[in-house]
Design an enzyme around this catalytic site. Structure first.
Site, mmCIF file in Angstrom:
data_model
loop_
_atom_site.group_PDB
_atom_site.id
_atom_site.type_symbol
_atom_site.label_atom_id
_atom_site.label_comp_id
_atom_site.label_asym_id
_atom_site.label_seq_id
_atom_site.Cartn_x
_atom_site.Cartn_y
_atom_site.Cartn_z
ATOM 1 N N ARG A 52 0.238 -1.384 0.048
ATOM 2 C CA ARG A 52 0.142 0.211 -0.556
ATOM 3 C C ARG A 52 1.213 1.597 -0.125
ATOM 4 O O ARG A 52 1.182 1.952 -0.770
ATOM 5 C CB ARG A 52 -0.959 -0.092 1.267
ATOM 6 C CG ARG A 52 -1.720 0.880 1.130
ATOM 7 C CD ARG A 52 -3.047 0.593 2.095
ATOM 8 N NE ARG A 52 -3.075 1.069 3.291
ATOM 9 C CZ ARG A 52 -3.539 0.803 4.687
ATOM 10 N NH1 ARG A 52 -4.551 0.979 4.651
ATOM 11 N NH2 ARG A 52 -2.891 1.030 5.628
ATOM 12 N N LYS A 151 -2.687 6.810 0.749
ATOM 13 C CA LYS A 151 -2.388 7.427 2.196
ATOM 14 C C LYS A 151 -1.499 8.481 2.213
ATOM 15 O O LYS A 151 0.093 8.035 2.720
ATOM 16 C CB LYS A 151 -2.259 5.671 3.028
ATOM 17 C CG LYS A 151 -2.378 6.161 5.152
ATOM 18 C CD LYS A 151 -2.138 4.979 5.395
ATOM 19 C CE LYS A 151 -2.388 5.334 6.617
ATOM 20 N NZ LYS A 151 -3.087 5.247 7.622
ATOM 21 N N GLU A 184 -15.608 6.902 5.172
ATOM 22 C CA GLU A 184 -15.339 5.977 6.367
ATOM 23 C C GLU A 184 -14.914 7.283 7.317
ATOM 24 O O GLU A 184 -15.859 8.142 7.680
ATOM 25 C CB GLU A 184 -13.933 5.150 6.160
ATOM 26 C CG GLU A 184 -12.764 6.533 5.718
ATOM 27 C CD GLU A 184 -11.335 6.588 4.703
ATOM 28 O OE1 GLU A 184 -11.483 5.346 5.070
ATOM 29 O OE2 GLU A 184 -10.802 6.752 4.141
HETATM 30 N N1 PXG Z 1 -9.872 5.043 6.568
HETATM 31 C C1 PXG Z 1 -8.635 6.421 7.033
HETATM 32 C C2 PXG Z 1 -8.827 7.499 6.836
HETATM 33 C C3 PXG Z 1 -7.273 5.147 7.898
HETATM 34 O O1 PXG Z 1 -6.531 6.460 8.203
HETATM 35 C C4 PXG Z 1 -8.205 3.422 8.259
HETATM 36 C C5 PXG Z 1 -9.182 3.579 7.077
HETATM 37 C C6 PXG Z 1 -7.956 1.735 8.669
HETATM 38 O O2 PXG Z 1 -6.993 1.617 7.853
HETATM 39 P P1 PXG Z 1 -6.229 0.170 8.563
HETATM 40 O O3 PXG Z 1 -4.845 -0.326 6.748
HETATM 41 O O4 PXG Z 1 -5.138 0.734 9.539
HETATM 42 O O5 PXG Z 1 -6.939 -1.032 8.312
HETATM 43 C C7 PXG Z 1 -7.291 3.926 8.604
HETATM 44 C C8 PXG Z 1 -5.975 4.344 9.265
HETATM 45 C C9 PXG Z 1 -3.761 6.375 14.312
HETATM 46 C C10 PXG Z 1 -3.488 5.723 13.303
HETATM 47 O O6 PXG Z 1 -2.434 6.826 15.071
HETATM 48 C C11 PXG Z 1 -4.463 5.875 11.965
HETATM 49 C C12 PXG Z 1 -4.857 4.555 11.664
HETATM 50 C C13 PXG Z 1 -3.975 3.379 11.131
HETATM 51 C C14 PXG Z 1 -3.253 3.387 12.625
HETATM 52 C C15 PXG Z 1 -3.033 3.824 13.518
HETATM 53 O O7 PXG Z 1 -4.848 7.322 14.969
HETATM 54 N N2 PXG Z 1 -5.595 4.757 10.167
#
Ligand code: PXG
Length: 285
Positions: A52, A151, A184
């Site tokens: 990713r 991301k 989301e």
């Molecule tokens: N949507 C968004 C916009 C994100 O930033 C997810 C979905 C979930 O993706 P994953 O791959 O983690 O299942 C994210 C991920 C934090 C933190 O510190 C945020 C994320 C991941 C890890 C830590 O708030 N966001």
């Protein structure tokens, strides 16, 4: 002992881990990142996160200066050096230092940064009782402006939504897309359970393709639960039997109220609890 941070091939004490104020990552949010979990000393789904990251970088014309194998080594070495057993890894690739103008061609040396740290988890209560969230007025970035699949270091869209959520007393906030469909949350994907089926917005609703989202879909399919990635409205959320969020930090967390409306009977549902337990098994095994 001070935490060590990896920058461009070397480990620095946290206090000395610094990048240039001319770095376009700092000046413009020009770069990409990943957030990963460590369980039992091992990075969960590292390969998927690296894929990713590479895709995010490609979409913004950023060439990661090392190979995926070298990156995996850098991540594992940083985790090991810091003795992180259960924790969090933040991987950042920024455009590098340049001029004060936008032109990325005037930058050099994209910076690769790996931070492995302990993680502050949501309190147990959120998993036992479920979260209350709200829909916020900030819509998710339009996919043709800045695709949420990337991301990127520019997380202002999510931060503005997060502020709205916090002001309403909620730890997560639900964002709609430019069409008014459910997209989301600020750092989590959303799922509904309706008539025994698992529903979640498709990637082209303008969302991040969450790694946890993929894992939950796989787990549900193994349980013979029908999973449908279809456009959803707020109405679908309000009338759902169950709702939960997924993310690397939150894992699988139940939602029991959206916009002051009780979801189902206002308690974490049985499908949600089953998937929470399967996710725990998958990560703690
Ligand atoms: N949507 C968004 C916009 C994100 O930033 C997810 C979905 C979930 O993706 P994953 O791959 O983690 O299942 C994210 C991920 C934090 C933190 O510190 C945020 C994320 C991941 C890890 C830590 O708030 N966001």
């Amino acid at each position: 002992m001070s935490l060590k941070v990896y920058i461009a091939g070397k480990l620095y004490d946290k206090e000395d881990a610094k990048v240039s104020v001319y770095d376009h990552g700092f000046l413009y949010g020009d770069g990409v990142f990943e957030g990963m979990r460590v369980y039992g000393g091992k990075v969960f789904r590292l390969e998927e996160h690296l894929d990713r990251l590479w895709n995010s970088a490609k979409a913004i014309w950023l060439e990661v200066p090392i190979s995926k194998e070298e990156m995996a080594d850098a991540v594992n070495e940083t985790v090991r050096t810091n003795g992180i057993d259960d924790g969090y890894v933040r991987l950042v690739v920024s455009r590098g230092a340049g001029t004060l103008g936008l032109d990325p061609n005037k930058t050099s040396n994209p910076q690769v940064i790996v931070i492995a740290d302990h993680i502050v988890l949501y309190p147990d209560e959120y998993y036992e009782k479920g979260l209350e969230i709200i829909t916020v007025s900030t819509i998710r970035n339009h996919p043709t402006a800045l695709n949420p699949r990337i991301k990127s270091l520019n997380y202002l869209n999510n931060i503005l939504a997060k502020i709205e959520g916090i002001q309403a007393g909620c730890v997560e906030a639900l964002m709609l897309n430019h069409k008014g469909e459910v997209a989301e949350c600020t750092g989590d994907n959303i799922f509904l359970v309706s008539r025994g089926q698992l529903l979640t917005p498709p990637i082209d609703a303008g969302i991040l393709e969450g790694i946890t989202r993929d894992v939950v879909i796989e787990l549900a399919e193994k349980e013979d639960i029908t999973v449908r990635q279809i456009p959803l409205t707020k109405h679908d959320v309000y009338i759902a039997d169950e709702c939960f969020l997924t993310g690397s930090a939150a894992e699988v967390v139940p939602v029991i109220k959206v916009d002051s409306r009780k979801i189902g009977d206002g308690k974490p549902g049985s499908t949600t609890r089953r998937l929470m337990s399967l996710f725990r098994e998958a990560t703690r095994s």
